[in-house]
Design an enzyme around this catalytic site. Structure first.
Site, PDB file in Angstrom:
ATOM      1  N   HIS A 244       4.711  13.891  42.661  1.00 12.65           N
ATOM      2  CA  HIS A 244       3.540  14.122  43.513  1.00 12.65           C
ATOM      3  C   HIS A 244       2.350  14.718  42.758  1.00 12.65           C
ATOM      4  O   HIS A 244       1.664  15.612  43.251  1.00 12.65           O
ATOM      5  CB  HIS A 244       3.910  15.011  44.692  1.00 12.65           C
ATOM      6  CG  HIS A 244       4.882  14.384  45.647  1.00 12.65           C
ATOM      7  ND1 HIS A 244       4.903  13.027  45.892  1.00 12.65           N
ATOM      8  CD2 HIS A 244       5.864  14.928  46.419  1.00 12.65           C
ATOM      9  CE1 HIS A 244       5.850  12.765  46.783  1.00 12.65           C
ATOM     10  NE2 HIS A 244       6.453  13.885  47.102  1.00 12.65           N
TER      11      HIS A 244
ATOM     12  N   ASP B 206      16.120   9.080  50.312  1.00 14.06           N
ATOM     13  CA  ASP B 206      14.886   9.482  49.627  1.00 14.06           C
ATOM     14  C   ASP B 206      14.506   8.329  48.712  1.00 14.06           C
ATOM     15  O   ASP B 206      14.533   8.441  47.495  1.00 14.06           O
ATOM     16  CB  ASP B 206      15.078  10.780  48.847  1.00 14.06           C
ATOM     17  CG  ASP B 206      13.764  11.363  48.335  1.00 14.06           C
ATOM     18  OD1 ASP B 206      12.690  10.817  48.692  1.00 14.06           O
ATOM     19  OD2 ASP B 206      13.797  12.363  47.591  1.00 14.06           O
TER      20      ASP B 206
ATOM     21  N   ARG C 143       7.317   9.746  42.169  1.00 19.35           N
ATOM     22  CA  ARG C 143       7.767  10.147  40.844  1.00 19.35           C
ATOM     23  C   ARG C 143       7.259   9.231  39.730  1.00 19.35           C
ATOM     24  O   ARG C 143       7.126   8.035  39.911  1.00 19.35           O
ATOM     25  CB  ARG C 143       9.301  10.205  40.797  1.00 19.35           C
ATOM     26  CG  ARG C 143       9.874  11.312  41.678  1.00 19.35           C
ATOM     27  CD  ARG C 143      11.383  11.261  41.757  1.00 19.35           C
ATOM     28  NE  ARG C 143      11.903  12.418  42.498  1.00 19.35           N
ATOM     29  CZ  ARG C 143      12.016  12.467  43.825  1.00 19.35           C
ATOM     30  NH1 ARG C 143      11.681  11.415  44.566  1.00 19.35           N
ATOM     31  NH2 ARG C 143      12.469  13.566  44.410  1.00 19.35           N
TER      32      ARG C 143
ATOM     33  N   HIS D  33       2.153  13.618  53.185  1.00 14.63           N
ATOM     34  CA  HIS D  33       3.538  14.088  53.158  1.00 14.63           C
ATOM     35  C   HIS D  33       3.881  14.895  54.410  1.00 14.63           C
ATOM     36  O   HIS D  33       4.477  15.979  54.324  1.00 14.63           O
ATOM     37  CB  HIS D  33       3.779  14.925  51.903  1.00 14.63           C
ATOM     38  CG  HIS D  33       5.186  14.904  51.400  1.00 14.63           C
ATOM     39  ND1 HIS D  33       6.223  15.519  52.065  1.00 14.63           N
ATOM     40  CD2 HIS D  33       5.729  14.335  50.294  1.00 14.63           C
ATOM     41  CE1 HIS D  33       7.340  15.354  51.379  1.00 14.63           C
ATOM     42  NE2 HIS D  33       7.074  14.634  50.297  1.00 14.63           N
TER      43      HIS D  33
ATOM     44  N   GLU E 238       6.290   8.050  53.947  1.00 17.51           N
ATOM     45  CA  GLU E 238       5.143   8.088  53.042  1.00 17.51           C
ATOM     46  C   GLU E 238       4.756   6.669  52.619  1.00 17.51           C
ATOM     47  O   GLU E 238       5.491   6.026  51.871  1.00 17.51           O
ATOM     48  CB  GLU E 238       5.474   8.936  51.820  1.00 17.51           C
ATOM     49  CG  GLU E 238       5.946  10.336  52.139  1.00 17.51           C
ATOM     50  CD  GLU E 238       6.788  10.925  51.021  1.00 17.51           C
ATOM     51  OE1 GLU E 238       6.233  11.120  49.916  1.00 17.51           O
ATOM     52  OE2 GLU E 238       7.991  11.179  51.243  1.00 17.51           O
TER      53      GLU E 238
END
Length: 368
Positions: A122, A268, A97, A196, A334
């Site tokens: 992304h 996350d 982000r 991803h 990631e």
């Protein structure tokens, strides 16, 4: 007229690998042909699309030698175009982000595409995951792989500079999947490329990953606000659900009423890897599925690791095995620079200037 499917399942591969096999996978609405490349080496089988550099499937054996696809994905190009939550995609120009899609370089403010509330995620609405890549197969000694190329034009999604990108997907003789990212620019810009893949080591469609055991070599993480943008703090994981320094199940602490877990509906977040930026890949995370015995070790040169526990899978997507994906049916690891780094001077820099070359490497090693 929307995208349409052209071919059936992945073509068979010769035992032990060989030259990558190319087949037509489908056509985009504008008629562009999308191909699927199939390669195998060291017991690992990989299918890659020229659309988005997507890993459509990755098969590895369990403790009994039985292969299964351990990455979430779709059977049709149409699904990838219409509804994919970045399944298996190559991410850029900026992974993760960027707050309000805005940052300043050398005194000039840039506004990039927003697609996550007021933020950019992304690379924006038409990131690298939605672009067609040129693909060239290669063999090098006992390794086999694919080069993926594209030119990201100056101003694409609002990012400055023409970015020339080359990514190598390599299967080694040991069955490791290695990714080497490389990029150059003709104007100052930012770059943060990643992959991803959603992992489920029990096999795609095999149910929840909450019983998977995860270890991350990180003593700190970057807390986020309600929009999942880092606050700038590097917080100690000690005594929090974010402490994965010793292996524990993903589900052990995921339901604890911690404000950070409430923000993201689970994990996350970006972990600040203890090893920092390194010239060569260093092991930073290990994932294990007790049911199949499969293990995944992630090594990288990058300073950060985004662990996402599949919180927003909602039962509306049907995967390659014909089952519905629900919350927690896959997880992402990631490797990356930190989210919102262009707006956080204290974070490792993601600025790329003319004359410099962006290079990072991540290796996925499979075992039982």
């Amino acid at each position: 007229m929307g995208p349409r499917r052209e071919t059936g399942g992945a073509p068979p591969l010769p035992p032990g690998g060989g030259t990558p096999v190319k087949n037509l996978f489908g056509r985009l609405a504008d008629g562009s042909e999308i191909h699927r490349w199939s390669l195998e080496n060291g017991g690992t089988r990989l299918n890659v699309l020229s659309y988005g550099g997507i890993v459509q499937s990755l098969e590895v054996p369990d403790r009994h030698g039985r292969h299964a696809n351990v990455s979430l994905g779709f059977d049709t190009l149409e699904d990838y175009v219409a509804r994919s939550p970045y399944f298996g995609a190559l991410i850029g120009r900026y992974g993760n982000r960027v707050g309000r899609g805005r940052f300043t370089l050398d005194g000039q403010t840039h506004q990039v595409g927003v697609n996550d509330g007021v933020n950019s995620l992304h690379g924006g609405p038409e990131g690298f995951d939605r672009r067609v890549w040129d693909v060239e197969p290669f063999t090098e000694g006992s390794d086999v792989g694919l080069y993926l190329y594209r030119t990201s034009a100056d101003g694409e999604m609002g990012y400055p500079g023409t970015l020339e990108v080359k990514v190598a997907y390599t299967l080694t003789e040991h069955g490791d999947w290695r990714i080497d990212y490389e990029a150059t620019t003709d104007h100052v810009t930012v770059a943060n490329l990643t992959s991803h893949v959603y992992w489920n080591l029990a096999g795609e469609g095999g149910g929840s990953i909450l019983d998977h055991e995860l270890e991350i070599a990180a003593s700190r993480y970057t807390p986020v606000d309600s929009g999942l943008i880092p606050t700038g703090e590097l917080a100690d994981v000690s005594g929090t659900p974010f402490d994965f320094r010793r292996a524990k199940t993903v589900g052990q602490d995921i339901r604890i009423a911690h404000r950070q877990l409430l923000h993201a509906q689970g994990f996350d977040h970006n972990w600040v890897l203890d090893k920092g930026v390194t010239a060569t890949p260093v092991a930073v995370a290990t994932l294990r599925d007790p049911s199949s015995g499969r293990t995944l070790r992630v090594s990288t040169t990058e300073p950060g690791l985004q662990f996402y526990s599949g919180n927003f899978l909602d039962g509306t997507l049907v995967g390659t095995g014909g089952t519905v994906y629900r919350q927690g049916d896959g997880l992402c690891l990631e490797t990356q620079a930190f989210p919102d780094s262009p707006n956080k001077p204290s974070f490792p820099s993601t600025v790329l200037r003319p004359g410099q070359t962006y290079r990072t490497t991540t290796v996925h090693s499979f075992g039982v």
